[in-house]
Design a protein around this motif. Structure first.
Motif, short mmCIF file in Angstrom:
data_model
loop_
_atom_site.label_atom_id
_atom_site.label_comp_id
_atom_site.label_asym_id
_atom_site.label_seq_id
_atom_site.Cartn_x
_atom_site.Cartn_y
_atom_site.Cartn_z
N ARG A 98 0.83 -1.20 0.00
CA ARG A 98 0.00 0.00 0.00
C ARG A 98 0.86 1.26 0.00
O ARG A 98 0.61 2.21 -0.72
CB ARG A 98 -0.93 -0.02 1.22
N VAL A 99 1.92 1.27 0.81
CA VAL A 99 2.76 2.46 0.93
C VAL A 99 3.62 2.69 -0.30
O VAL A 99 3.86 3.83 -0.71
CB VAL A 99 3.64 2.35 2.21
N LEU A 100 4.07 1.62 -0.94
CA LEU A 100 4.98 1.76 -2.08
C LEU A 100 4.28 1.92 -3.43
O LEU A 100 4.93 2.21 -4.43
CB LEU A 100 5.91 0.55 -2.16
N ALA A 101 2.99 1.78 -3.49
CA ALA A 101 2.28 1.79 -4.77
C ALA A 101 2.45 3.11 -5.53
O ALA A 101 2.86 3.11 -6.69
CB ALA A 101 0.80 1.48 -4.56
N GLN A 102 2.15 4.24 -4.91
CA GLN A 102 2.23 5.52 -5.60
C GLN A 102 3.66 5.89 -6.01
O GLN A 102 3.89 6.25 -7.16
CB GLN A 102 1.60 6.64 -4.75
N PRO A 103 4.64 5.82 -5.09
CA PRO A 103 6.01 6.13 -5.52
C PRO A 103 6.52 5.21 -6.63
O PRO A 103 7.28 5.63 -7.49
CB PRO A 103 6.84 5.97 -4.25
N ALA A 104 6.07 3.96 -6.61
CA ALA A 104 6.51 3.04 -7.66
C ALA A 104 5.98 3.47 -9.02
O ALA A 104 6.69 3.39 -10.03
CB ALA A 104 6.05 1.62 -7.34
N LEU A 105 4.75 3.95 -9.05
CA LEU A 105 4.19 4.44 -10.32
C LEU A 105 4.93 5.66 -10.81
O LEU A 105 5.20 5.81 -12.00
CB LEU A 105 2.69 4.75 -10.15
N GLU A 106 5.30 6.56 -9.90
CA GLU A 106 6.06 7.74 -10.29
C GLU A 106 7.47 7.36 -10.73
O GLU A 106 8.04 8.00 -11.61
CB GLU A 106 6.10 8.74 -9.14
N ALA A 107 8.04 6.34 -10.11
CA ALA A 107 9.39 5.91 -10.46
C ALA A 107 9.45 5.39 -11.89
O ALA A 107 10.48 5.50 -12.56
CB ALA A 107 9.89 4.84 -9.49
N VAL A 108 8.34 4.83 -12.37
CA VAL A 108 8.29 4.39 -13.77
C VAL A 108 8.50 5.58 -14.70
O VAL A 108 9.20 5.49 -15.70
CB VAL A 108 6.95 3.67 -14.05
N ASP A 109 7.91 6.72 -14.35
CA ASP A 109 8.09 7.92 -15.15
C ASP A 109 9.55 8.39 -15.12
O ASP A 109 10.09 8.84 -16.13
CB ASP A 109 7.19 9.05 -14.65
N VAL A 110 10.20 8.27 -13.96
CA VAL A 110 11.59 8.69 -13.84
C VAL A 110 12.50 7.77 -14.66
O VAL A 110 13.50 8.20 -15.21
CB VAL A 110 12.03 8.73 -12.36
N ALA A 111 12.13 6.50 -14.77
CA ALA A 111 12.93 5.55 -15.55
C ALA A 111 12.99 5.96 -17.01
O ALA A 111 13.94 5.63 -17.71
CB ALA A 111 12.35 4.14 -15.42
N ALA A 112 11.99 6.71 -17.47
CA ALA A 112 12.00 7.19 -18.86
C ALA A 112 12.96 8.36 -19.04
O ALA A 112 13.22 8.77 -20.16
CB ALA A 112 10.59 7.61 -19.27
N GLY A 113 13.46 8.89 -17.94
CA GLY A 113 14.39 10.01 -17.99
C GLY A 113 13.91 11.11 -17.07
O GLY A 113 12.70 11.33 -16.92
N GLU A 114 14.86 11.78 -16.45
CA GLU A 114 14.50 12.82 -15.49
C GLU A 114 13.72 13.96 -16.13
O GLU A 114 12.74 14.45 -15.58
CB GLU A 114 15.76 13.34 -14.80
N GLU A 115 14.15 14.38 -17.31
CA GLU A 115 13.45 15.48 -18.00
C GLU A 115 12.02 15.08 -18.34
O GLU A 115 11.08 15.86 -18.20
CB GLU A 115 14.20 15.91 -19.26
N THR A 116 11.85 13.85 -18.81
CA THR A 116 10.51 13.36 -19.15
C THR A 116 9.63 13.32 -17.91
O THR A 116 8.47 13.73 -17.94
CB THR A 116 10.60 11.95 -19.78
N ALA A 117 10.19 12.85 -16.79
CA ALA A 117 9.42 12.78 -15.55
C ALA A 117 9.00 14.17 -15.09
O ALA A 117 7.86 14.37 -14.68
CB ALA A 117 10.24 12.09 -14.47
N ILE A 118 9.90 15.13 -15.18
CA ILE A 118 9.57 16.50 -14.80
C ILE A 118 8.47 17.05 -15.69
O ILE A 118 7.52 17.69 -15.22
CB ILE A 118 10.83 17.40 -14.83
N SER A 119 8.56 16.75 -17.00
CA SER A 119 7.52 17.23 -17.91
C SER A 119 6.16 16.57 -17.65
O SER A 119 5.12 17.12 -17.98
CB SER A 119 7.93 17.02 -19.37
N LEU A 120 6.18 15.38 -17.02
CA LEU A 120 4.94 14.70 -16.67
C LEU A 120 4.41 15.14 -15.30
O LEU A 120 3.39 14.62 -14.83
CB LEU A 120 5.14 13.18 -16.68
#
Length: 166
Positions: free
Chosen positions: A35-57
């Motif tokens: 339950r605690v790791l679900a949301q950060p894990a979803l955001e981490a997927v965006d970071v895996a695409a690249g830091e700039e991409t994650a910021i733009s998302l």
């Protein structure tokens, strides 16, 4: 030098604490962590695409890194508390695998699995033979190797940071 009786008592006490843990303890820990790791894990997927991409998302990368650091620390604490000190191996072996195999996760993952299995087998053999016919707790043997390695990693990491700051 520890007497034979005190080593046996320490080994039995450690084993007894581990045996008393139930599957309910680990199930509760797994449910909480999921339950605690679900949301950060979803955001981490965006970071895996690249830091700039994650910021733009819209991902706050700095906050996410801090959150993942804290949650990972809690995860390690919960897992060690529920499964015993043997889980400490999970902190050390991946670092050793990365030193041997490089940073490519396609190589690090199988090397980590192999090193973890070999390390635990050797630790088990040592636990059974060092003080034969009594057995030491496996967690004692893993701690004898794991703690110095962990301290070395911390010291190396702080030295690397000191070099990067200058």
């Amino acid at each position: 030098m520890a007497s034979e009786r005190s080593v046996t008592e320490l080994s039995f006490a450690s084993h007894e604490r581990h045996v008393r843990r139930s599957s309910e303890d680990t199930a509760a820990a797994r449910a909480w962590l999921t339950r605690v790791l679900a949301q950060p894990a979803l955001e981490a997927v965006d970071v895996a695409a690249g830091e700039e991409t994650a910021i733009s998302l819209g991902v706050n990368v700095h906050r996410l890194r801090l959150t993942l650091f804290v949650l990972t620390s809690l995860l390690v604490g919960v897992m060690v508390a529920t499964s015993g000190a043997i889980a400490f191996v999970g902190l050390i072996v991946p670092h050793a695998a990365r030193l041997l195999a490089g940073a490519d996760h396609r190589r690090v993952l199988p090397v980590t699995a192999l090193l973890g299995a070999v390390f635990l087998q050797l630790a088990d053999i040592a636990a059974r033979t060092v003080n034969a016919p009594q057995e030491l707790a496996l967690s004692i043997v893993t701690a004898l190797f794991g703690v110095p390695c962990f301290l070395w990693l911390l010291r190396r990491r702080s030295a690397d940071r000191a070099v990067n700051l200058t």
